[in-house]
Every structure is written in C-alpha cells, then in structure tokens.
Design an enzyme around this catalytic site. Sequence first.
Site: not given
Lengths: 444, 437
Positions: A66, A69-70, A146
Amino acid sequence: MHRLIALLLLLLPAIAHADEAVTTFTLENGMDVVVIEDHRAPVVVHMVWYRSGSADEPVGASGVAHFLEHLLFKATETMESGEFSSTVAANGGTDNAFTSYDYTGYFQRVAADRLELMMRMEADRMNNLVLTPEDIETERRVILEERNQRVENSPGALAREQMMATQYLNHRYGVPIIGWKHEMEELSMEDALTFYDLHYAPNNAILVVAGDVEPDEVKALAEEYYGVIPAEPDLPERFRPQEPPQTAARRLVFEDPRVAQPYVTKTWIAPERDSGDQEKAAALVYLAELLGGSNFTSELGRALQFDTQTAVYTSAFYDGMSLDDTTFGWIVVPADGVSLAEAEAAVDEVIANFLETGIDPERMESLRTQFRASEVYARDDVSGIARRYGAALTQGLTIEDIQAWPEILQEVTEDDILAVAREVMREESSVTMQVVPNSEALIQ
Amino acid sequence: MIRFVLSATLTLWGAVASAEIDIQEVTSPGGIEAWLVEAPEIPMVALEVRIRGGANLDLPGKRGATNLMVALLEEGSGEMTAQEFQTAREALAASYGFDVYDDAFSLSAQFLTENRDEAVDLLRQALVEPRFDQDALDRVRAQVISSIRSEEKDPSDIAGATFDAAAYGEHPYGSSINGTIESVEALTQEDMFAAHERVLNRNDVYVAAVGDIDAAELGLMIDELLGDLPAEAPPGPERTEIALDGGITVVDYDTPQSVALFGHSGIKRDDEDFFAAYILNEILGGSGRQSRLMEEVREKRGLTYGVYSYLVPKDFAEAYLGSVSSANDSIAEAIEVIRAEWERLATEGVTEAELEEMKTYLTGAYALRFDGNGPIANIMVGMQMAGLPVDYIATRNEQLNAVTLDEVNRVAAELLKPEELHFVVVGQPQGLETTTN
C-alpha cells in the site's frame, strides 16, 4: 483499500453476465489484456492490476504494498512528482489507486481519445520510478494518518484486525492490508523499491480497458507501450503460507470505550472461488443470503428482529473473491436488555433450525431471480465490470471462470447449500468476538 | 396522453470528450413534470424522485419524525406487512431507496423491464399507503436510536453536530435529522401519519428517469406513483445565517487522531457568482488531488490523509465548510496551514495558470459523470432541484469557461473570510484550546 472499510455492510458477491463484449489477449512479455466494450458514452476506464497485494509482502514489512501504491504518484525518470495526476486532470480525467490482500491496482477515467496518453504514463511508472528520501518521509506520515483515520479512530476496525489475526494461524491475510502501525513506522525506501522491482512487471500485470474502445486499437497501443517492457525473469512464484487444519475454537473480547453499540460476530475459514471449482463458493453466497442477507426475509432477520426482538441488526457475510481461503460469518447487534451471550445463543439456535428444516423453495427462486437481475443492473456500470475482471484475474480465476459464474449461481441446489454449511460451520475453525465498551457490558 | 414533449439534443463539450444526452421534458396527463432519457440498451429503468421539504418539515418537538417515517416506508403498506412487502420486492428484483435529508425527501429506484408494472405498483403502495404498524415503528425506532448512539461516539459525527448546533441553534439545520434519543422515543403512529402527510406531496416534486421506457409510459407511471399524494405542501422554516464567530472549539474525546470540521458562511446556488465560487473552491480544496490544501497539508507536510473544502448551499442557509483529520500532536499545525491558505487565497487570489488548469479539468471531467442510467437520472433530478434549465448540460462548460480571473479573485476576496473561520476539533489536540477570534 475498500476491504478495510464497512464492518456492518453485507458483502455482496460480484455477478458477471453473459453477453458483455469482452476481448482478451496476452502480450509477448506475458501481460494479460482485457478489453470490455461499452459504446454508450465516449469515455474509457484504463486500469493496470498487479498480481501482488499485502499478502505478498515480505515478513516484517507489512503495509509496503500500500505504501508503494502511494509512492507511484511521485516522480519517474521523465515526470515530476505529482505530474501523473495533474496530467490526468489537465486532460479532464480522474485517477486513483487501490490495494488489497491479493492485488494492487491503478486506474484513470478519461475521454476515450486520451487512452494513449494514459498508457504511456502508466507504462512509464511500471519501471521508471524515482524516489527521494523526502518522498519516503512525507508519504509515510500520510499512510500513518490514513491508518489513524481508517483504523485507530475506529474501534470496529481495530477489533476486526484482531479477529483476522486470530482467524488466520499461518496465512498473511491475518496481517492488515494497511500494515501494523509499528511496521509501517519503519518502512524504508529499500522496502518500497525491493517490492517494486520484483512485482511491478508486465508478466505480473493485467491491463483492463473498458468503455468506448475497439479491441484492435487497444491491442496496438498496448503493444506499443506495455509490450516493449521486458518481463521480470525473477518474478517469484506466488506462494503464501497456507492454513493448517484449525483445531481449536477461539473467543475474543475486544474492549474500547468508544464502542457505542456492543455486538457479537463469528467467522469461519471458508473456501473461496477457485478456478474450475466455484460451486462451493456459489453455495456459500446463497448461504449468506439465506442466513443474513436481508433484515426482513433471511433466517437471522426473521427470527431475531421479527419473531423476537433479540437484535436491532443482523447480517451474514461471505466474499468468495480471494486467492486463498476466505471467511464466512455473521454479526448481530443485540437489542436493549439482551446480552451478547443471549444473542449468540439465539443465532446458534437459528442456524441449527435452518440445517434441520431446510430451505423454502420460494426463497431459492427469489434469490435466483435477484442474481439474474443483478447481471442486468451490472451492465449499467462498466467500471464495475472492469473491476470484476481485474480482481478475478489477480485472484487466480480465468475469463472462463468469470463468465461461468452467473450460470453456476443459477444451478446451486438446496443440498449444495446445506452440505457446504455443515462443512464450513465447524466450531473448531471459528473465531467468535464480542465487542464492548467495557467489561460491564458483557454481563448486562 | 402526453400533453407535450420538448426534446432537446444536447452536446457535452469537454476538453476532449463530447457526449450526447437526449433529454425529453415530459408532462404527465396529471400535470407532473419529469425529465427522461430513453436508453433501451439495457432492460431496466433508473428513476429518481425528490420532494422539497424533507426533515425541515419536522414539527416542533418532533425532531426525527420525518427520518423515522421515511425509514418505515419499506416496512409495510397496503395489505402487506413489512416482511410481505420485502418478499414481494425481492421476488421482483427491484430496488427502492428511500432517504431524507435537510431539504428534501428522495427516492432512488431501479426496476427491470420484464416486471416494471408490478414493481411500480408495489412502489406506489409504499409511497402512498404506508401502514406504520406499531411493531414496525418500535423495531425501526430501536435501529434509529442505535445509530444515534453510534453518532455520539464517532468523532466526525461529534464534530458535525457541534458545528451545526453552534452555527444554526434552534433552526432545523442546528440538529441531526435523526432527532435525539428522547425525541425519537416519544414519536407515535400519529406522528408518522402526520409526517407522511406533510412530507410526501406533489407540490414541489422533481422526477427524472433513464432507461427502457418512453415518454407516454413514463407519464402514466408517474401519475400512478405520485398522483394520489396531496397537492399542497406545508411552509418550510425561515431563512437563517451561520451564527458563529471565528475561532476554535475543542471537544475533548479520547481518540488518537483529531477530527476537525471548519467553515463560515457560503454562497447561494443561484448567485451569479456561483460558478466563480465553484472554481475557486476546487482550486482551494476540491475533490481532485491537486488542490492547494491537499498540496500544502498532505503532499508537502504529510499531516493528513485528506483535506477538503466544499460549498454547501442549502435552501435556507449557505455554508462554506471544510474537513481535515490529523494526529493529536499535528492537528494544530494542519489548522495553521489551512488558515494561512485561506488567508493567502483571499488576499492574493489564484493565478491565470491555476484557473486555466482547473477549467480544463472541470470541463473535461463533467462528461465522465454521465456514465450510466443511474448517474444520469441522478444528475437530471439534481439540476431540476437547483432550478437549472434542460439545456444546462450543453451550456455548463461554456459558462464555466467564461469565468474570468478577475471574477474569481473578486469572489475570493468576498467569499473567503479567514477571520470568521471556525474550527470544531474533536480529539485531544496538543497546543489547541477553545478560543474566539
């Protein structure tokens, strides 16, 4: 990241339909391509899915899929940090990305004549990412915020992490997609780039293009932009530690003063949709619907919300879209004055009665109609169909499996459902969790 | 049968995309107007209905009555109990979404061509002949109370409730449409019938349909659905203004990430400067990744996962709001940056390049919204609610492109009031305490 949200939502199964215009082919470097035509509007969805998600991460680096992904929105050798999204916007489009256990995906929605630009940029960031120490520092703060927003501020999400970690004895699905906080805090540039170098390659990717496009045109563009990227020779075989037999029922109590409404939930390890072998999963889809798919007509809804006032909310859930073993489960929010133990006992009784009494043929017919109708409604959402293909192909299913699924759903029988119910709902493979504001709530 | 049909083929000009949406203005035999896009490709219809009024029409002391009434529409009607109704709906594979918000009641329905008549009959029964059986009332009341309790423990909901109460006081906008536990506990069957009579009427009703249906069929369908509703609507509340001074309100709550809701007064939807304000807000804190607030708070400093600002023009008040969340030890810095950006934009305005980039994005992205029957029906009913003409879709991008730099910057100076910005912060923020400017 949609998997992390919505605890109280029923997980609806995806339904494919027969007459959609789908073309598939594979580039020479191993990249699979799916083209879904929908000429109603001059718009296209361009998606690249990698067959790598959080369950493919190395031990100790949870959250790196993840995190990466950012980071893919940062610079490449030819584009500045942020330029990818601003270029999409400057062309009147929108873009985003998502990470799950089994996949990481990137997508843009743009006017159909901007497809080439999207491919050029997406192909670029498959291989040419350039990260700085500042990117790592800043974006790590973002993913920690997040996590704060999605998990740390939500007792339901924290509880579910504990439950998944307990359910899976050996498999990586026990580790949250977003990562454990202490490991996220240590994620480094090396962690991100190691994952990137190994997994971001055409032979590990699926291109899905849906909308106002012709397959020939997509093929020519895909060959030009993705076809020139060399395959990754060291792409590891996709191996995850599998679950051993689960031989002990587990019980959890999760306490957090922020819990407004105590609830009890139970899950079991359950088979997922496997290629060429989707029948059990189809029966489990029915089982979830029959037990808890509707507050009004399902077994739990009828017994606990109508025949008695035991619960204010009931649901059963199952998501067969998974590469490895998934879970089946239920959740009940008791009514005022009903203890969690009483609610759980009531659910056990409902399930026992269900297994004994069997299934009303009218309910079966109604569900068949609803599954059939959902294929019609699904055609109104081409992005949804694109996601269905991307997700299925990253989870070991084939195009044939996806297209066979609606028919398999129609053929499920009462016997199939009762058999899979007895097979899955074995006490020793279960986790039961009570979620309460404090220990007093347990004895009320 | 159809009194008149005005057909206008509209072309959407994006940066590059253009789509043709053929909207017909239909008036039913009974005189109810609707917008229709015929789309026979898929054997289904998407229907959207709005009735102005909504939770604003709650009577004094009956807060939550409209919300509970709307939740009960699917819980028994005509000769059917709740379970019989749902069994019938499921067998038709139709979906009926009843909802209510401050200013309106909303219905979003989808049904198949193959059983459209039955699906509409059943929907009519729910709208016109709800039973409000006592057992259903008690069951759904318990569900509403359960969600009120959840809102009391959710930092975002606490922030919203605190802001609304301080901004609007006794006006309906000042409290949750769910009502309070006390007000909901006191609601009776008579209250439900009264709320139904007040809220479901055809005085200010808006209808949009997209799908496998023609104008004549739609005219008959909406008369059947809505024709038996009362013709008159009760008056809504008075206009109100945000009664908040600039400053900070801290609500102590033991949670690791502080959630902040902030804002001040806004701008009317029918204000001639609305387009300029819309562009301005997109540049400041709009939904794209490239907004100034996202750039400064997230991309440069990593203080949040998301920060947004939004114009909220309601029927009786207008707000300009924003939201952000950040760990307790960094929320103060996030707020400082947001205030500085608010100030910078008010005094310096936007650049020509920013304006052009935003116009390109907004005009191009507009066409992307029209990507299915459901979304198109939703857009059309929203246009009607906002009083926009049928050709708005064709002219919207031209209007947007016509906005000048001077207009945006004049509106920036007028609309953005950094000294009036009030932040409600829920959490245990370090270095912040309740203050008034």
